[in-house]
Design a protein around this motif. Sequence first.
Motif, PDB file in Angstrom:
ATOM      1  N   THR A   1      84.760  55.325  63.987  1.00  0.00           N
ATOM      2  CA  THR A   1      84.216  56.056  65.141  1.00  0.00           C
ATOM      3  C   THR A   1      84.676  57.504  65.105  1.00  0.00           C
ATOM      4  OG1 THR A   1      86.071  55.217  66.491  1.00  0.00           O
ATOM      5  CG2 THR A   1      83.978  54.042  66.640  1.00  0.00           C
ATOM      6  N   GLY A   2      85.847  57.756  64.519  1.00  0.00           N
ATOM      7  CA  GLY A   2      86.308  59.133  64.332  1.00  0.00           C
ATOM      8  C   GLY A   2      85.384  59.891  63.393  1.00  0.00           C
ATOM      9  N   VAL A   3      84.924  59.220  62.344  1.00  0.00           N
ATOM     10  CA  VAL A   3      83.976  59.826  61.405  1.00  0.00           C
ATOM     11  C   VAL A   3      82.672  60.166  62.122  1.00  0.00           C
ATOM     12  CG1 VAL A   3      82.478  59.338  59.431  1.00  0.00           C
ATOM     13  CG2 VAL A   3      84.905  58.800  59.309  1.00  0.00           C
ATOM     14  N   LEU A   4      82.199  59.251  62.955  1.00  0.00           N
ATOM     15  CA  LEU A   4      80.956  59.499  63.688  1.00  0.00           C
ATOM     16  C   LEU A   4      81.096  60.680  64.640  1.00  0.00           C
ATOM     17  CD1 LEU A   4      79.812  55.843  64.473  1.00  0.00           C
ATOM     18  CD2 LEU A   4      78.928  57.395  62.730  1.00  0.00           C
ATOM     19  N   LYS A   5      82.252  60.807  65.252  1.00  0.00           N
ATOM     20  CA  LYS A   5      82.499  61.937  66.146  1.00  0.00           C
ATOM     21  C   LYS A   5      82.457  63.252  65.374  1.00  0.00           C
ATOM     22  CE  LYS A   5      85.869  63.783  69.456  1.00  0.00           C
ATOM     23  NZ  LYS A   5      87.188  63.570  70.101  1.00  0.00           N
ATOM     24  N   LYS A   6      83.091  63.282  64.220  1.00  0.00           N
ATOM     25  CA  LYS A   6      83.075  64.485  63.378  1.00  0.00           C
ATOM     26  C   LYS A   6      81.661  64.786  62.877  1.00  0.00           C
ATOM     27  CE  LYS A   6      87.410  65.820  63.227  1.00  0.00           C
ATOM     28  NZ  LYS A   6      87.824  67.183  63.664  1.00  0.00           N
ATOM     29  N   THR A   7      80.908  63.728  62.577  1.00  0.00           N
ATOM     30  CA  THR A   7      79.530  63.910  62.122  1.00  0.00           C
ATOM     31  C   THR A   7      78.687  64.568  63.205  1.00  0.00           C
ATOM     32  OG1 THR A   7      79.735  61.935  60.737  1.00  0.00           O
ATOM     33  CG2 THR A   7      77.516  62.736  61.157  1.00  0.00           C
ATOM     34  N   ASP A   8      78.886  64.156  64.439  1.00  0.00           N
ATOM     35  CA  ASP A   8      78.163  64.773  65.553  1.00  0.00           C
ATOM     36  C   ASP A   8      78.544  66.247  65.712  1.00  0.00           C
ATOM     37  OD1 ASP A   8      76.738  62.505  66.153  1.00  0.00           O
ATOM     38  OD2 ASP A   8      78.164  61.782  67.658  1.00  0.00           O
ATOM     39  N   GLU A   9      79.801  66.575  65.429  1.00  0.00           N
ATOM     40  CA  GLU A   9      80.225  67.977  65.494  1.00  0.00           C
ATOM     41  C   GLU A   9      79.474  68.809  64.451  1.00  0.00           C
ATOM     42  OE1 GLU A   9      84.439  68.241  65.067  1.00  0.00           O
ATOM     43  OE2 GLU A   9      84.872  67.019  66.847  1.00  0.00           O
ATOM     44  N   VAL A  10      79.278  68.233  63.274  1.00  0.00           N
ATOM     45  CA  VAL A  10      78.536  68.932  62.222  1.00  0.00           C
ATOM     46  C   VAL A  10      77.075  69.104  62.640  1.00  0.00           C
ATOM     47  CG1 VAL A  10      77.742  68.840  59.832  1.00  0.00           C
ATOM     48  CG2 VAL A  10      80.072  68.120  60.401  1.00  0.00           C
ATOM     49  N   PHE A  11      76.503  68.075  63.257  1.00  0.00           N
ATOM     50  CA  PHE A  11      75.122  68.179  63.731  1.00  0.00           C
ATOM     51  C   PHE A  11      74.967  69.322  64.740  1.00  0.00           C
ATOM     52  CE2 PHE A  11      74.019  63.707  62.382  1.00  0.00           C
ATOM     53  CZ  PHE A  11      72.927  64.076  61.609  1.00  0.00           C
ATOM     54  N   LEU A  12      75.969  69.499  65.592  1.00  0.00           N
ATOM     55  CA  LEU A  12      75.906  70.591  66.573  1.00  0.00           C
ATOM     56  C   LEU A  12      75.901  71.947  65.880  1.00  0.00           C
ATOM     57  CD1 LEU A  12      78.318  69.301  69.386  1.00  0.00           C
ATOM     58  CD2 LEU A  12      75.824  69.479  69.472  1.00  0.00           C
ATOM     59  N   VAL A  13      76.697  72.069  64.819  1.00  0.00           N
ATOM     60  CA  VAL A  13      76.725  73.326  64.057  1.00  0.00           C
ATOM     61  C   VAL A  13      75.375  73.567  63.398  1.00  0.00           C
ATOM     62  CG1 VAL A  13      77.736  74.523  62.080  1.00  0.00           C
ATOM     63  CG2 VAL A  13      79.211  73.258  63.669  1.00  0.00           C
ATOM     64  N   LEU A  14      74.821  72.524  62.778  1.00  0.00           N
ATOM     65  CA  LEU A  14      73.557  72.674  62.066  1.00  0.00           C
ATOM     66  C   LEU A  14      72.378  72.914  63.009  1.00  0.00           C
ATOM     67  CD1 LEU A  14      73.840  69.875  59.337  1.00  0.00           C
ATOM     68  CD2 LEU A  14      74.663  72.228  59.277  1.00  0.00           C
ATOM     69  N   SER A  15      72.464  72.397  64.230  1.00  0.00           N
ATOM     70  CA  SER A  15      71.353  72.546  65.171  1.00  0.00           C
ATOM     71  C   SER A  15      71.342  73.898  65.876  1.00  0.00           C
ATOM     72  CB  SER A  15      71.415  71.428  66.217  1.00  0.00           C
ATOM     73  OG  SER A  15      72.603  71.531  66.993  1.00  0.00           O
ATOM     74  N   ASP A  16      72.411  74.688  65.703  1.00  0.00           N
ATOM     75  CA  ASP A  16      72.486  76.015  66.326  1.00  0.00           C
ATOM     76  C   ASP A  16      71.688  77.005  65.480  1.00  0.00           C
ATOM     77  OD1 ASP A  16      73.085  78.381  67.551  1.00  0.00           O
ATOM     78  OD2 ASP A  16      75.272  78.134  67.474  1.00  0.00           O
ATOM     79  N   SER A  17      70.479  77.281  65.899  1.00  0.00           N
ATOM     80  CA  SER A  17      69.583  78.148  65.117  1.00  0.00           C
ATOM     81  C   SER A  17      70.052  79.596  65.073  1.00  0.00           C
ATOM     82  CB  SER A  17      68.170  78.086  65.705  1.00  0.00           C
ATOM     83  OG  SER A  17      68.172  78.499  67.069  1.00  0.00           O
TER      84      SER A  17
END
Length: 248
Positions: free
Chosen positions: A68-84
Amino acid sequence: MTDAQKVPWKRISIEAAAIVGSILLAFAIDAWWQERGEREDLHQYLSAFEQELIESRKDIELALELSTGVLKKTDEVFLVLSDSERNSLPSEFAETIGSIYKIHSPNLNTGAYEDMVSSGNMRLIGNRTLSDHIKQYMQSVSSVRSVNEVLWDTYYNLQVPYLKDHFVISDFGWESAEEIEDAAGLLTITPKGPYSIDLDAVKSQAYWNLLYSWKEAYSDQVRRLVVAREDCDAVLESLQPEIESLSH
């Protein structure tokens, strides 16, 4: 017929009954002794199986926490990538990527169970509920192992080819100074690479989809671990009374 020729049926009957009784008693004692030995064997196997389950339960909990820690970090990366509007990556981005590509494989031992099956002692479990719970748990263990294999396949076949072309893997922070020190000076830390992450490749649709496939693979592992934890608890709950009954 004279008295001397009379057959002593009463004495013969008594002696025959005594012989039959002795044989039946011997069979009964032998059956009792065999049953006692089987109960003692089953008690030992179930006790070992219980300890194995307790350790596996701890590892399931640890694997869930790490996954679940990995999934949390993955969501953090998604937030970075989604910032246009973002034109650069956070300074810790490489290590964050490194943390999500650490695969946590749960160590679910089944040696005691396999010993119990190979010895034939599984057939001695008379508690149908316990037998059903054990069967369900072993299916969950198999499922967890299978999904972990899929995770490794996803990593090597899908993620690594893209990572090695567009990331700097040596900057992922996988090398631990403590681990290197524990290796008696036989290992060294790789210097920082003279390269940089390909921002365009990272913020591409291709990597977004790769990251999503990674999240799904890890999410599947979490789902299977949750089921395995529930099945493990069910076995432990049914197992304790069975062990206690065999100890009397």
